[in-house]
Every structure is written in C-alpha cells, then in structure tokens.
Design an enzyme around this catalytic site. Structure first.
Site, short mmCIF file in Angstrom:
data_model
loop_
_atom_site.label_atom_id
_atom_site.label_comp_id
_atom_site.label_asym_id
_atom_site.label_seq_id
_atom_site.Cartn_x
_atom_site.Cartn_y
_atom_site.Cartn_z
N ARG A 132 -13.89 6.76 15.90
CA ARG A 132 -13.79 7.36 17.23
C ARG A 132 -15.10 8.07 17.57
O ARG A 132 -15.41 9.11 16.99
CB ARG A 132 -12.64 8.38 17.28
N LYS A 137 -3.47 -9.37 8.29
CA LYS A 137 -2.88 -8.53 7.22
C LYS A 137 -1.73 -9.24 6.53
O LYS A 137 -0.59 -8.75 6.52
CB LYS A 137 -2.40 -7.19 7.79
N PHE A 138 -2.03 -10.37 5.89
CA PHE A 138 -0.96 -11.13 5.24
C PHE A 138 -0.33 -10.30 4.12
O PHE A 138 -1.02 -9.62 3.35
CB PHE A 138 -1.50 -12.44 4.67
N HIS A 139 0.98 -10.40 3.99
CA HIS A 139 1.73 -9.67 2.96
C HIS A 139 2.98 -10.49 2.68
O HIS A 139 3.95 -10.44 3.43
CB HIS A 139 2.10 -8.28 3.49
N ASP A 140 2.93 -11.26 1.59
CA ASP A 140 4.03 -12.18 1.30
C ASP A 140 3.96 -12.53 -0.18
O ASP A 140 3.15 -11.96 -0.92
CB ASP A 140 3.90 -13.43 2.20
N ILE A 141 4.76 -13.48 -0.61
CA ILE A 141 4.70 -13.89 -2.02
C ILE A 141 3.34 -14.56 -2.26
O ILE A 141 2.66 -15.00 -1.31
CB ILE A 141 5.87 -14.84 -2.40
N ASP A 165 -7.70 -10.72 11.46
CA ASP A 165 -6.96 -9.58 10.93
C ASP A 165 -5.47 -9.80 11.11
O ASP A 165 -4.87 -9.34 12.08
CB ASP A 165 -7.43 -8.30 11.65
N ASN A 219 2.10 -17.45 -3.34
CA ASN A 219 1.79 -18.79 -2.84
C ASN A 219 1.65 -18.81 -1.32
O ASN A 219 0.69 -19.38 -0.77
CB ASN A 219 2.86 -19.80 -3.29
N THR A 220 2.57 -18.18 -0.62
CA THR A 220 2.54 -18.17 0.85
C THR A 220 1.27 -17.49 1.35
O THR A 220 0.60 -17.96 2.28
CB THR A 220 3.79 -17.45 1.39
N THR A 276 -5.02 3.28 8.61
CA THR A 276 -5.69 4.49 9.12
C THR A 276 -4.80 5.29 10.08
O THR A 276 -5.15 6.40 10.46
CB THR A 276 -7.00 4.12 9.83
N ARG A 295 -10.23 0.29 20.97
CA ARG A 295 -10.08 0.88 22.30
C ARG A 295 -11.30 1.66 22.82
O ARG A 295 -11.57 1.58 24.03
CB ARG A 295 -8.80 1.75 22.33
N LYS A 345 -12.95 -9.05 16.15
CA LYS A 345 -11.75 -9.13 15.33
C LYS A 345 -10.60 -9.68 16.17
O LYS A 345 -10.34 -9.19 17.27
CB LYS A 345 -11.39 -7.75 14.80
#
Ligand SMILES: O=C(O)c1cc(=O)[nH]c(=O)n1[C@@H]1O[C@H](COP(=O)(O)O)[C@@H](O)[C@H]1O
Length: 232
Positions: A182, A64-68, A62, A70-71, A122, A212, A35
C-alpha cells in the site's frame, strides 16, 4: 527498466476481459508484469493469458491451487503449457503436494514457470489464524511453511513483506512475492499485513504485487509511475 528487472506485478482483478485489457492497455509491459487471478480467470479462462502474453506481458497465474498432489501437479503442468511466468499453490497442501508439482515441472521440456508457495494470506492476522485453529503468530506459521517449501524445491513464497527479513535469514534461496503493498495514503481495504512499496523492497521482497492502488486509481499509469519513482 526492462521487463526482467521490474519487481512490480499489477493484479488485474476484474470481472471481464474488457475491463482487464482496458487497464493493460494503459500499462507499459517494461514497467510491470501482470497477475491473472481467480475472478478474471474464471470468467475468461486461458484466452486472457494468451492475449496478455501477445501484448508483451509476463503473466503470474494466481489460482492458488490446493488439492491432492496429483490434481495440483496436473494443474501446474497445464499452467506451464499455457506459458505463464509464475504460478502458485498453497503451501498448506503439504510437502508431498508441493514436491509433486516440482517433479512434474522438472520433467517438462522447455522453460517452466516459477513455482511459488502461498504461506499465510496477507489479509490474515493472528486472530484470523486463531479462528482456523492455529494459535500462532503469522510469522511463525510463515516460517514453518517456508521450511516445507524449501524442502520441496519451490522457487519462492507468497508472504507479507513484514516477514521478508526473517525469511531471507532463514531461507535465503526462496524468492519472495509480496502482496499487501500500500503506497502511503492509500486505503488498506481487506489487507492486514501491509507495507509501502519502498519498505517492502528494503525488507527483502523480490516482487511486489499491487492491485487496487493501481487498478482503481483515476490514472493507473500515473499510479504505476509513482510506484516506479518511489522504488528509484
Ligand atoms: O497470491 C496472491 O497473489 C495473494 C496472496 C496473499 O496472501 N494476498 C494477496 O492479496 N494476494 C493477491 O494479491 C492481490 C492484492 O490486491 P490488492 O489488495 O488490491 O493490492 C490480490 O489479487 C490478491 O488475490
């Protein structure tokens, strides 16, 4: 185990290309996918994705897109053109945003990445949700966002494995990608909703994201081998 069968995705959360590739060199692409997240991508851009693919790894981008709508859809299209195996957007961007991503990917020729919606991080528990104005149990919010993701035609969700049984019952078509893994005895770090690799798989997770506990281990290859052995 072939690359298509392993549920393990190792998070390459590093500040430089050199550090990420040093770990990748110690991992077998037939035992895990990798990732690339915000830290590594911001420092290396698409070159790191190409390099990892050239070394035989399937890559989960990864960001994590968060937009309007179209973008976000255009960002997902750029990820598809980069040849990634999986890409994610935040479900809280809403139905129209997720649908725009789905429609854009469906118009592309050739294979497209799995389109995954992030539900509740998480690292968050009930108190954290209250802090952002959501007076709700994490699982309830995850189920709410899952219904929206299913409606938008998403391929799957990022969630905690703790929610996997409820999600598999409510939305059986969605693949579940679960960080917050974990192995017994390892540090919790900033994660809150956690399970061991075996517990996560038994709960219904399709993919386990592990950072990790492998990347910071004295011997990352041995740490990966231990997880593979635990999963049988
Ligand atoms: O989308 C993710 O991958 C993600 C979502 C989430 O809810 N929680 C979460 O930990 N992640 C990512 O999964 C990885 C977990 O890393 P470790 O906590 O080091 O195992 C990190 O790269 C996080 O960015």
């Amino acid at each position: 185990m072939s690359v298509c069968q392993t549920p393990i995705i190792v998070a390459l959360d590093f500040p430089t290309r050199e550090a990420a590739l040093a770990l990748a060199d110690r991992l077998d692409p037939s035992l895990c996918r990798v990732k690339v997240g915000k830290e590594l991508f911001t420092s290396c851009a698409s070159d790191i994705v190409t390099t990892l693919r050239d070394r035989g790894f399937e890559v989960f981008l990864d960001l994590k897109f968060h937009d309007i709508p179209n973008t976000t859809a255009m960002a997902v299209k750029a990820a598809a053109e980069m040849g990634v195996w999986m890409v994610n957007v935040h479900c809280s961007g809403g139905l129209r945003m997720m649908s725009a991503c789905r429609e854009t990917l469906d118009k592309l020729a050739g294979p497209v990445p799995l389109l995954i919606g992030v539900t509740v991080l998480t690292s968050m528990e009930r108190d954290d949700l209250a802090g952002i104005g959501l007076d709700i149990e994490p699982q309830e919010q995850v189920l709410r966002l899952a219904a929206l993701a299913q409606q938008a035609g998403m391929d799957g969700l990022v969630c905690s494995a703790l929610e996997a049984p409820a999600l598999k019952a409510a939305q059986p078509s969605l693949q579940l990608v679960t960080p917050g893994i974990r192995p017994a005895g390892s540090a919790q770090d900033d994660q809150r909703r956690i399970l061991t690799p075996r517990q996560a798989l038994d709960a219904g997770s399709d993919y386990l994201v592990i950072g990790r506990p492998i990347s910071q281990a004295a011997d990352p290859a041995a740490a990966l081998a231990n997880v593979v052995a635990e999963l049988g």
